[in-house]
Each structure stands twice: as C-alpha cells, then as structure tokens.
Motif scaffolding. Structure first.
Motif, PDB file in Angstrom:
ATOM      1  N   ALA A  43      56.103  33.533 -29.872  1.00  0.00           N
ATOM      2  CA  ALA A  43      55.563  32.647 -30.901  1.00  0.00           C
ATOM      3  C   ALA A  43      54.586  31.704 -30.214  1.00  0.00           C
ATOM      4  CB  ALA A  43      56.675  31.871 -31.574  1.00  0.00           C
ATOM      5  N   MET A  44      53.453  31.469 -30.863  1.00  0.00           N
ATOM      6  CA  MET A  44      52.413  30.604 -30.303  1.00  0.00           C
ATOM      7  C   MET A  44      52.146  29.453 -31.256  1.00  0.00           C
ATOM      8  SD  MET A  44      51.670  31.914 -27.409  1.00  0.00           S
ATOM      9  CE  MET A  44      50.260  30.858 -27.047  1.00  0.00           C
ATOM     10  N   GLY A  45      52.081  28.262 -30.707  1.00  0.00           N
ATOM     11  CA  GLY A  45      51.917  27.097 -31.553  1.00  0.00           C
ATOM     12  C   GLY A  45      50.776  26.206 -31.139  1.00  0.00           C
ATOM     13  N   TRP A  46      50.417  25.312 -32.046  1.00  0.00           N
ATOM     14  CA  TRP A  46      49.467  24.233 -31.769  1.00  0.00           C
ATOM     15  C   TRP A  46      50.184  22.914 -32.057  1.00  0.00           C
ATOM     16  CZ3 TRP A  46      44.813  24.607 -29.468  1.00  0.00           C
ATOM     17  CH2 TRP A  46      44.179  25.857 -29.451  1.00  0.00           C
ATOM     18  N   PHE A  47      50.015  21.986 -31.145  1.00  0.00           N
ATOM     19  CA  PHE A  47      50.516  20.626 -31.300  1.00  0.00           C
ATOM     20  C   PHE A  47      49.351  19.675 -31.101  1.00  0.00           C
ATOM     21  CE2 PHE A  47      55.212  21.008 -31.238  1.00  0.00           C
ATOM     22  CZ  PHE A  47      55.308  22.368 -31.013  1.00  0.00           C
ATOM     23  N   PHE A  61      53.944  18.621 -34.023  1.00  0.00           N
ATOM     24  CA  PHE A  61      53.705  20.004 -34.403  1.00  0.00           C
ATOM     25  C   PHE A  61      52.582  20.106 -35.423  1.00  0.00           C
ATOM     26  CE2 PHE A  61      54.583  24.288 -35.563  1.00  0.00           C
ATOM     27  CZ  PHE A  61      54.584  24.339 -36.951  1.00  0.00           C
ATOM     28  N   VAL A  62      51.735  21.126 -35.255  1.00  0.00           N
ATOM     29  CA  VAL A  62      50.668  21.395 -36.205  1.00  0.00           C
ATOM     30  C   VAL A  62      50.896  22.735 -36.915  1.00  0.00           C
ATOM     31  CG1 VAL A  62      48.194  21.777 -36.508  1.00  0.00           C
ATOM     32  CG2 VAL A  62      48.999  20.059 -34.874  1.00  0.00           C
ATOM     33  N   ALA A  74      42.791  13.716 -32.227  1.00  0.00           N
ATOM     34  CA  ALA A  74      43.882  13.811 -31.260  1.00  0.00           C
ATOM     35  C   ALA A  74      43.488  14.817 -30.181  1.00  0.00           C
ATOM     36  CB  ALA A  74      45.171  14.285 -31.939  1.00  0.00           C
ATOM     37  N   VAL A  75      44.318  14.883 -29.152  1.00  0.00           N
ATOM     38  CA  VAL A  75      44.234  15.996 -28.199  1.00  0.00           C
ATOM     39  C   VAL A  75      45.104  17.115 -28.754  1.00  0.00           C
ATOM     40  CG1 VAL A  75      44.666  16.787 -25.861  1.00  0.00           C
ATOM     41  CG2 VAL A  75      43.835  14.450 -26.268  1.00  0.00           C
ATOM     42  N   TYR A  76      44.543  18.297 -28.865  1.00  0.00           N
ATOM     43  CA  TYR A  76      45.251  19.443 -29.409  1.00  0.00           C
ATOM     44  C   TYR A  76      45.693  20.362 -28.269  1.00  0.00           C
ATOM     45  CZ  TYR A  76      44.136  18.208 -34.179  1.00  0.00           C
ATOM     46  OH  TYR A  76      44.081  17.565 -35.405  1.00  0.00           O
ATOM     47  N   TYR A  77      46.975  20.728 -28.305  1.00  0.00           N
ATOM     48  CA  TYR A  77      47.576  21.538 -27.258  1.00  0.00           C
ATOM     49  C   TYR A  77      48.029  22.888 -27.797  1.00  0.00           C
ATOM     50  CZ  TYR A  77      47.920  17.147 -24.671  1.00  0.00           C
ATOM     51  OH  TYR A  77      47.628  15.966 -24.020  1.00  0.00           O
ATOM     52  N   CYS A  78      47.747  23.906 -27.039  1.00  0.00           N
ATOM     53  CA  CYS A  78      48.262  25.237 -27.307  1.00  0.00           C
ATOM     54  C   CYS A  78      49.609  25.360 -26.587  1.00  0.00           C
ATOM     55  CB  CYS A  78      47.263  26.255 -26.775  1.00  0.00           C
ATOM     56  SG  CYS A  78      47.774  27.966 -26.847  1.00  0.00           S
ATOM     57  N   ALA A  79      50.566  26.024 -27.221  1.00  0.00           N
ATOM     58  CA  ALA A  79      51.887  26.161 -26.623  1.00  0.00           C
ATOM     59  C   ALA A  79      52.437  27.563 -26.865  1.00  0.00           C
ATOM     60  CB  ALA A  79      52.838  25.127 -27.208  1.00  0.00           C
ATOM     61  N   GLY A  80      53.137  28.084 -25.869  1.00  0.00           N
ATOM     62  CA  GLY A  80      53.752  29.390 -25.975  1.00  0.00           C
ATOM     63  C   GLY A  80      55.256  29.294 -25.833  1.00  0.00           C
ATOM     64  N   SER A  81      55.953  30.130 -26.574  1.00  0.00           N
ATOM     65  CA  SER A  81      57.408  30.114 -26.549  1.00  0.00           C
ATOM     66  C   SER A  81      57.947  31.411 -25.958  1.00  0.00           C
ATOM     67  CB  SER A  81      57.949  29.936 -27.964  1.00  0.00           C
ATOM     68  OG  SER A  81      59.359  30.037 -27.989  1.00  0.00           O
ATOM     69  N   ARG A  82      59.097  31.337 -25.311  1.00  0.00           N
ATOM     70  CA  ARG A  82      59.794  32.546 -24.873  1.00  0.00           C
ATOM     71  C   ARG A  82      60.478  33.206 -26.055  1.00  0.00           C
ATOM     72  NH1 ARG A  82      62.143  29.215 -20.448  1.00  0.00           N
ATOM     73  NH2 ARG A  82      60.680  29.303 -18.715  1.00  0.00           N
ATOM     74  N   LEU A  83      60.538  32.493 -27.171  1.00  0.00           N
ATOM     75  CA  LEU A  83      61.145  33.014 -28.380  1.00  0.00           C
ATOM     76  C   LEU A  83      60.091  33.673 -29.250  1.00  0.00           C
ATOM     77  CD1 LEU A  83      63.292  29.874 -29.281  1.00  0.00           C
ATOM     78  CD2 LEU A  83      64.009  31.880 -27.962  1.00  0.00           C
TER      79      LEU A  83
END
Length: 126
Positions: free
Chosen positions: A33-37, A47-48, A94-103
């Motif tokens: 799962a890939m997210g943006w914060f 969370f975005v 804001a500063v936007y961050y990409c995030a990756g999950s092991r899930l």
C-alpha cells in the motif's frame, strides 16, 4: 536500499493544480500500500490518501479534507505513485511525503508505513 523520491511540488495560486510523483525502489512495490501524507508548519504529519495493490478491493482511501479534489494513482510497472491535486487551497500548503507500507491493506495511520520519502514542498498563496 529503500528509496522514495518525490517530485512535483511548487508554488501556485489558490484554485490551481499540481501533480505529485513518487518513485520507489528497494522493496516489493506492487505488493505494498502506498500513501501520501502532509505536514504543515507547527502541525502533526497527517494522512492524505492511500492506494492499495491492484488485487485489493476498495483500493483507495482519502482524508475528509480532500473533498474530491485529490486523486491518488499508481503505476506498478514504473514503481510510481501519484497525487493529482486540483482546486488547491491555502490550507493545503505543506510538505507532502510519499510513504510505503509492508502491508497491502490500505491504512491511514502513520504507524502502518515503514518507508518514507524526503518530502516535496507545496505552497499555495495568492
């Protein structure tokens, strides 16, 4: 080595659009799962949006404040995730961050993300 590299931030006027990109390497992107914060000055990182792998039902989730303005997508062939942001408001700055999950299951909590990019600045001002 895990790497997440964001791009696409910038300075725009209210009502404008931006498309953020994030290219990932070093982990099993297509199963993650890939997210943006985002994080505004003096505020918690929030969370975005998140997008799950293609084989997950209900793949995308958005924060309420997105209000249909943002769209998250992914390109597993290129290990990339995108955030299309339309009708930007000053509150989106804001500063936007990409995030990756092991899930694989999409989650909105920061605790479910194990890989983070360095962030890209989005400024919305008239």
């Amino acid at each position: 080595q895990v790497r997440l590299i964001e791009s696409g931030g910038g300075s725009v006027q209210p009502g404008s659009s931006l498309r953020l990109s994030c290219v990932a390497s070093g982990f099993s992107f297509e199963d993650s799962a890939m997210g943006w914060f985002r994080q505004a000055p003096g505020k918690e990182r929030e969370f975005v949006a998140v997008i799950a792998p293609i084989w997950i039902r209900d793949r995308t989730t958005y924060a309420d404040f997105v209000k249909g303005r943002f769209t998250i997508s992914r390109d597993d062939h290129n290990n990339a995730v995108y955030l299309q942001m339309n009708n930007l408001e000053p509150e989106d700055m804001a500063v936007y961050y990409c995030a990756g999950s092991r899930l694989s299951v999409p989650r909105s909590s920061r605790d479910n993300y194990h890989y983070w990019g360095q962030g890209t600045q989005v400024t919305v001002s008239s």
